[in-house]
Design a protein around this motif. Structure first.
Motif, mmCIF file in Angstrom:
data_model
loop_
_atom_site.group_PDB
_atom_site.id
_atom_site.type_symbol
_atom_site.label_atom_id
_atom_site.label_comp_id
_atom_site.label_asym_id
_atom_site.label_seq_id
_atom_site.Cartn_x
_atom_site.Cartn_y
_atom_site.Cartn_z
ATOM 1 N N ALA A 3 0.843 -1.486 0.009
ATOM 2 C CA ALA A 3 0.386 0.054 0.164
ATOM 3 C C ALA A 3 1.133 1.372 0.187
ATOM 4 C CB ALA A 3 -0.554 0.119 1.440
ATOM 5 N N ALA A 4 2.036 1.361 1.134
ATOM 6 C CA ALA A 4 2.859 2.552 0.950
ATOM 7 C C ALA A 4 3.607 2.892 -0.372
ATOM 8 C CB ALA A 4 4.091 1.974 1.985
ATOM 9 N N ARG A 5 3.768 1.919 -1.503
ATOM 10 C CA ARG A 5 4.420 1.518 -2.588
ATOM 11 C C ARG A 5 3.273 2.873 -3.815
ATOM 12 N NH1 ARG A 5 9.123 2.123 -5.190
ATOM 13 N NH2 ARG A 5 9.247 1.276 -7.432
ATOM 14 N N GLN A 6 1.973 2.155 -3.777
ATOM 15 C CA GLN A 6 0.770 3.090 -4.402
ATOM 16 C C GLN A 6 1.286 4.019 -3.704
ATOM 17 O OE1 GLN A 6 -0.268 0.597 -6.778
ATOM 18 N NE2 GLN A 6 -0.027 -1.053 -6.113
ATOM 19 N N TYR A 7 1.421 4.499 -2.667
ATOM 20 C CA TYR A 7 0.531 5.504 -2.332
ATOM 21 C C TYR A 7 2.237 6.956 -2.250
ATOM 22 C CZ TYR A 7 -3.927 5.184 -0.618
ATOM 23 O OH TYR A 7 -5.033 4.853 0.000
ATOM 24 N N GLY A 8 3.401 5.553 -3.349
ATOM 25 C CA GLY A 8 4.689 6.268 -2.940
ATOM 26 C C GLY A 8 5.169 7.140 -1.759
ATOM 27 N N VAL A 9 4.762 6.625 -0.599
ATOM 28 C CA VAL A 9 4.561 7.122 1.116
ATOM 29 C C VAL A 9 5.807 5.701 0.874
ATOM 30 C CG1 VAL A 9 3.238 8.812 1.308
ATOM 31 C CG2 VAL A 9 2.621 6.510 1.786
ATOM 32 N N GLU A 10 6.634 4.870 0.430
ATOM 33 C CA GLU A 10 7.344 4.013 1.021
ATOM 34 C C GLU A 10 8.881 4.275 2.121
ATOM 35 O OE1 GLU A 10 8.689 3.305 -3.013
ATOM 36 O OE2 GLU A 10 6.842 3.806 -1.837
ATOM 37 N N GLU A 11 9.434 5.589 1.525
ATOM 38 C CA GLU A 11 10.452 5.758 2.361
ATOM 39 C C GLU A 11 10.034 6.818 3.471
ATOM 40 O OE1 GLU A 11 13.430 4.812 1.132
ATOM 41 O OE2 GLU A 11 12.768 4.033 -0.389
ATOM 42 N N ALA A 12 9.294 6.985 3.616
ATOM 43 C CA ALA A 12 8.644 7.596 5.007
ATOM 44 C C ALA A 12 7.911 6.956 5.581
ATOM 45 C CB ALA A 12 7.578 8.334 4.925
ATOM 46 N N VAL A 13 7.280 5.502 5.579
ATOM 47 C CA VAL A 13 6.843 5.064 5.967
ATOM 48 C C VAL A 13 7.869 3.803 6.823
ATOM 49 C CG1 VAL A 13 5.585 2.507 6.245
ATOM 50 C CG2 VAL A 13 4.678 4.807 5.429
ATOM 51 N N LEU A 14 8.542 3.350 5.908
ATOM 52 C CA LEU A 14 10.519 2.767 6.134
ATOM 53 C C LEU A 14 10.835 3.728 7.344
ATOM 54 C CD1 LEU A 14 11.357 1.424 3.323
ATOM 55 C CD2 LEU A 14 10.766 -0.626 4.962
ATOM 56 N N ASP A 15 11.219 4.497 6.925
ATOM 57 C CA ASP A 15 11.909 5.613 8.140
ATOM 58 C C ASP A 15 10.890 5.767 9.611
ATOM 59 O OD1 ASP A 15 13.706 6.837 6.147
ATOM 60 O OD2 ASP A 15 12.465 8.238 5.925
ATOM 61 N N SER A 16 9.846 5.736 9.541
ATOM 62 C CA SER A 16 9.585 5.740 10.729
ATOM 63 C C SER A 16 9.168 4.460 11.200
ATOM 64 C CB SER A 16 7.559 5.919 10.830
ATOM 65 O OG SER A 16 7.014 5.793 11.089
ATOM 66 N N LEU A 17 9.190 3.109 10.822
ATOM 67 C CA LEU A 17 9.996 1.483 11.293
ATOM 68 C C LEU A 17 11.165 1.565 11.734
ATOM 69 C CD1 LEU A 17 7.329 -0.300 8.994
ATOM 70 C CD2 LEU A 17 6.781 0.338 11.138
#
Length: 290
Positions: A190-204
């Protein structure tokens, strides 16, 4: 030299056959041996230094240890088929990832004959550690079998004299391990589809800095689903049964089963084999399945 029978010549069966060949006389049997790809599988067995058996009975003949390394769906059937063929002193080692109740039913089937039954829980992926993969051994023969396996180079530990205990450990652990794989697949798809995967991974990574969310962990977790999701979904069916047998709601494990099965199913529909992703980059997988 000790004779060992290995039932199931898939990934794990092939690894154990190849690595035990130098220390024992190994025969292997797989239900696919009489099938379409029989020549390929039998040739692989010979190349591995082991003898392909002509039948299940042929594989068991004279074996001291019988290692069952089949799918979760076939585990009980194999124990039931082997039971009347086992002779006094032969030990049936059930390596399969199934519920404690399934193991107990298999043990009862074996006990109706002359053989002995041992519960084995494989506590990590067989590759890359191979024989060093940790094994928990349960049952009345646990101590003696652990000694034999250790002499063969296996990383075995006797953990209980009761059938089902070590499998309960494995199944409860799988709630977390397979669940984490499924959650990561769902989260990052889902994060990839929204283009926010880097922010999600940084948060994790900020929340759990020791796990490797900023490195290989996401690739590894999703790769396990892409490569082994079908088998993992079968195992999660046994996890659901494990929980329900003691009255625990299995909602999360049921969802994990669905996610584990879904990714390889989509790859199959799109005719995209796992080996197309080398090295495995999770973003490439998600992009290819849009």
């Amino acid at each position: 030299m000790m004779r060992i029978a290995i039932i199931g010549f898939g990934e794990a069966g092939q690894i154990y056959a190849r690595d035990l060949a130098g220390a024992a006389d190994v025969r292997v049997w797989d239900k696919k041996f009489p099938g379409l790809h029989a020549d390929t599988l039998r040739g692989l067995a010979v190349k591995s230094g082991v003898q392909p058996a002509a039948s299940l009975a042929d594989a068991l003949d004279g074996a001291s240890l019988v290692l069952s390394l089949v799918t979760a769906a076939s585990a009980f059937d194999v124990a039931e088929q082997a039971a009347p063929l086992l002779r006094t002193g032969q030990v049936f080692l059930d390596f399969n990832s199934v519920s404690p109740e399934t193991k107990r039913a298999a043990a009862n089937a074996v006990a109706a004959g002359a053989g002995h039954y041992v519960d084995v829980a494989v506590m990590a992926p067989v590759p890359p550690k191979r024989l060093a993969t940790p094994l928990l051994i349960g049952g009345a023969e646990a101590s003696s079998v652990t000694q034999k396996l250790s002499m063969l180079g296996c990383n075995a530990r006797a953990a209980s004299e009761r059938i089902g205990d070590v499998s309960a450990i494995k199944m409860c652990r799988s709630v977390m391990i397979k669940g984490l794989e499924a959650l990561t697949t769902e989260c990052l798809s889902a994060a990839r589809q929204y283009g926010v995967e880097e922010a999600v991974l940084d948060s994790l990574h900020a929340s759990f800095p020791s796990l490797g969310w900023n490195d290989r962990l996401p690739h590894y977790l999703i790769s396990r689903v892409a490569e082994h999701g079908v088998r993992r979904a079968e195992e999660m069916g046994e996890v659901v049964k494990t929980l329900q047998d003691v009255g625990v709601t299995a909602a999360m494990s049921q969802a994990t089963q669905q996610v584990q099965a879904r990714l390889p199913a989509i790859m199959g529909k799109k005719n995209i084999p796992y080996n197309d992703f080398s090295p495995f980059i999770w973003q490439n997988v998600v992009d290819s399945l849009k």
